[in-house]
Motif scaffolding. Structure first.
Motif, PDB file in Angstrom:
ATOM      1  N   LYS A  51       0.845  -1.308   0.183  1.00 61.27           N
ATOM      2  CA  LYS A  51      -0.075  -0.153   0.165  1.00 61.27           C
ATOM      3  C   LYS A  51       1.004   1.237  -0.024  1.00 61.27           C
ATOM      4  N   GLU A  52       1.801   1.423   0.786  1.00 55.62           N
ATOM      5  CA  GLU A  52       2.921   2.321   0.920  1.00 55.62           C
ATOM      6  C   GLU A  52       3.568   2.299  -0.455  1.00 55.62           C
ATOM      7  N   VAL A  53       3.907   1.451  -1.040  1.00 59.17           N
ATOM      8  CA  VAL A  53       4.646   1.500  -2.355  1.00 59.17           C
ATOM      9  C   VAL A  53       3.706   2.260  -3.485  1.00 59.17           C
ATOM     10  N   VAL A  54       2.472   1.646  -3.540  1.00 61.13           N
ATOM     11  CA  VAL A  54       1.588   2.061  -4.504  1.00 61.13           C
ATOM     12  C   VAL A  54       1.218   3.608  -4.110  1.00 61.13           C
ATOM     13  N   SER A  55       0.986   3.972  -2.988  1.00 59.49           N
ATOM     14  CA  SER A  55       1.214   5.504  -2.596  1.00 59.49           C
ATOM     15  C   SER A  55       2.231   6.413  -3.234  1.00 59.49           C
ATOM     16  N   ARG A  56       3.327   5.903  -2.998  1.00 54.13           N
ATOM     17  CA  ARG A  56       4.413   6.591  -3.417  1.00 54.13           C
ATOM     18  C   ARG A  56       4.667   6.576  -5.028  1.00 54.13           C
ATOM     19  N   MET A  57       4.313   5.584  -5.614  1.00 47.80           N
ATOM     20  CA  MET A  57       4.339   5.464  -7.192  1.00 47.80           C
ATOM     21  C   MET A  57       2.895   6.383  -7.687  1.00 47.80           C
ATOM     22  N   ASN A  58       2.000   6.358  -7.184  1.00 46.69           N
ATOM     23  CA  ASN A  58       0.756   7.297  -7.216  1.00 46.69           C
ATOM     24  C   ASN A  58       1.401   8.800  -7.504  1.00 46.69           C
ATOM     25  N   ARG A  59       2.186   9.110  -6.119  1.00 47.98           N
ATOM     26  CA  ARG A  59       2.694  10.458  -6.007  1.00 47.98           C
ATOM     27  C   ARG A  59       3.687  10.800  -7.212  1.00 47.98           C
ATOM     28  N   ALA A  60       4.629   9.504  -7.347  1.00 44.27           N
ATOM     29  CA  ALA A  60       5.750   9.901  -8.493  1.00 44.27           C
ATOM     30  C   ALA A  60       4.834   9.988  -9.857  1.00 44.27           C
ATOM     31  N   GLN A  98      12.958  18.587 -10.753  1.00 42.53           N
ATOM     32  CA  GLN A  98      11.743  17.924 -10.353  1.00 42.53           C
ATOM     33  C   GLN A  98      12.153  16.520 -11.031  1.00 42.53           C
ATOM     34  N   MET A  99      12.672  16.209 -12.002  1.00 40.50           N
ATOM     35  CA  MET A  99      13.239  14.792 -12.593  1.00 40.50           C
ATOM     36  C   MET A  99      14.012  14.121 -11.456  1.00 40.50           C
ATOM     37  N   HIS A 100      14.819  14.716 -10.783  1.00 33.03           N
ATOM     38  CA  HIS A 100      15.639  14.036  -9.854  1.00 33.03           C
ATOM     39  C   HIS A 100      14.974  13.441  -8.712  1.00 33.03           C
ATOM     40  N   ALA A 101      13.897  14.587  -8.390  1.00 30.52           N
ATOM     41  CA  ALA A 101      13.116  14.068  -7.405  1.00 30.52           C
ATOM     42  C   ALA A 101      12.200  12.831  -7.507  1.00 30.52           C
ATOM     43  N   VAL A 102      11.864  12.792  -8.743  1.00 28.23           N
ATOM     44  CA  VAL A 102      10.917  11.674  -9.136  1.00 28.23           C
ATOM     45  C   VAL A 102      11.597  10.519  -9.236  1.00 28.23           C
ATOM     46  N   GLU A 103      12.939  10.555  -9.631  1.00 33.35           N
ATOM     47  CA  GLU A 103      13.924   9.487  -9.661  1.00 33.35           C
ATOM     48  C   GLU A 103      14.166   9.000  -8.301  1.00 33.35           C
ATOM     49  N   ALA A 104      14.461   9.739  -7.273  1.00 33.46           N
ATOM     50  CA  ALA A 104      14.638   9.429  -5.900  1.00 33.46           C
ATOM     51  C   ALA A 104      13.451   8.621  -5.258  1.00 33.46           C
ATOM     52  N   ALA A 105      12.172   9.372  -5.514  1.00 37.43           N
ATOM     53  CA  ALA A 105      10.934   8.585  -5.064  1.00 37.43           C
ATOM     54  C   ALA A 105      10.820   7.363  -5.487  1.00 37.43           C
ATOM     55  N   ARG A 162      13.287   5.323  -6.660  1.00 30.46           N
ATOM     56  CA  ARG A 162      14.288   4.515  -6.250  1.00 30.46           C
ATOM     57  C   ARG A 162      13.781   3.871  -4.841  1.00 30.46           C
ATOM     58  N   SER A 163      13.392   4.979  -3.944  1.00 32.99           N
ATOM     59  CA  SER A 163      13.262   4.666  -2.684  1.00 32.99           C
ATOM     60  C   SER A 163      11.870   3.726  -2.588  1.00 32.99           C
ATOM     61  N   ALA A 164      10.796   3.827  -3.336  1.00 33.29           N
ATOM     62  CA  ALA A 164       9.656   2.603  -3.568  1.00 33.29           C
ATOM     63  C   ALA A 164      10.206   1.435  -3.960  1.00 33.29           C
ATOM     64  N   LYS A 165      11.054   1.444  -4.720  1.00 33.95           N
ATOM     65  CA  LYS A 165      11.646   0.033  -5.219  1.00 33.95           C
ATOM     66  C   LYS A 165      12.439  -0.657  -4.021  1.00 33.95           C
ATOM     67  N   LYS A 166      13.187  -0.018  -3.337  1.00 36.25           N
ATOM     68  CA  LYS A 166      13.986  -0.484  -2.320  1.00 36.25           C
ATOM     69  C   LYS A 166      13.077  -0.968  -1.148  1.00 36.25           C
ATOM     70  N   THR A 167      12.088  -0.252  -0.923  1.00 34.05           N
ATOM     71  CA  THR A 167      11.032  -0.543   0.183  1.00 34.05           C
ATOM     72  C   THR A 167      10.319  -1.874  -0.358  1.00 34.05           C
ATOM     73  N   THR A 183      17.796  -9.435  -6.419  1.00 36.46           N
ATOM     74  CA  THR A 183      18.869  -8.356  -5.868  1.00 36.46           C
ATOM     75  C   THR A 183      19.520  -7.715  -6.987  1.00 36.46           C
ATOM     76  N   LYS A 184      19.652  -7.986  -8.303  1.00 33.01           N
ATOM     77  CA  LYS A 184      19.872  -7.293  -9.371  1.00 33.01           C
ATOM     78  C   LYS A 184      19.344  -5.554  -9.310  1.00 33.01           C
ATOM     79  N   TYR A 185      18.177  -5.694  -8.961  1.00 29.69           N
ATOM     80  CA  TYR A 185      17.486  -4.472  -8.907  1.00 29.69           C
ATOM     81  C   TYR A 185      17.891  -3.441  -7.720  1.00 29.69           C
ATOM     82  N   LEU A 186      18.706  -4.131  -6.773  1.00 25.60           N
ATOM     83  CA  LEU A 186      18.987  -3.082  -5.605  1.00 25.60           C
ATOM     84  C   LEU A 186      20.018  -2.068  -5.919  1.00 25.60           C
TER      85      LEU A 186
END
Length: 109
Positions: free
Chosen positions: A28-37, A60-67, A69-74, A106-109
């Motif tokens: 649910k958290e990842v979906v929320s983050r992806m919707n924001r992105a 703004q592009m950098h911020a989206v990439e970071a968001a 990346r964070s969702a993916k790690k989660t 793990t290759k996506y880390l």
């Protein structure tokens, strides 16, 4: 309205989570983050169309990439925490399949 859309998406995921992995608590958290992105990406497109400063757009592009990346790690961390623990209890071909998936993700880390 965006919160309602994200909520509906999360509900749809929980209703259709029939994969062997199921729905993890972080989904649910990842979906929320992806919707924001996704909203940020739409804003970036509008910025480009409005001929805003390249610096502003790049920030703004950098911020989206970071968001994202964070969702993916989660997502990956949650997968490792839950699915790997479950796979350790399985034997035979299912265990080999789970371990192969773990190695693959793990290759996506």
């Amino acid at each position: 309205m965006a919160a309602r859309k994200g909520s509906a998406t999360a509900e749809a995921i929980s209703e259709t989570a029939t994969t062997p992995h199921g729905l993890h608590h972080s989904h649910k958290e990842v979906v929320s983050r992806m919707n924001r992105a996704a909203g940020q990406v739409r804003n970036i497109v509008a910025m480009i169309e409005a001929q805003r400063s390249c610096l502003d757009i790049a920030q703004q592009m950098h911020a989206v990439e970071a968001a994202i990346r964070s969702a993916k790690k989660t997502l990956i961390k949650d997968h490792i925490d839950h699915c790997l623990d479950a796979a350790a209890e399985v034997t035979g071909p299912d265990r080999r399949t789970a371990m192969a998936e773990f190695k693959e993700i793990t290759k996506y880390l």
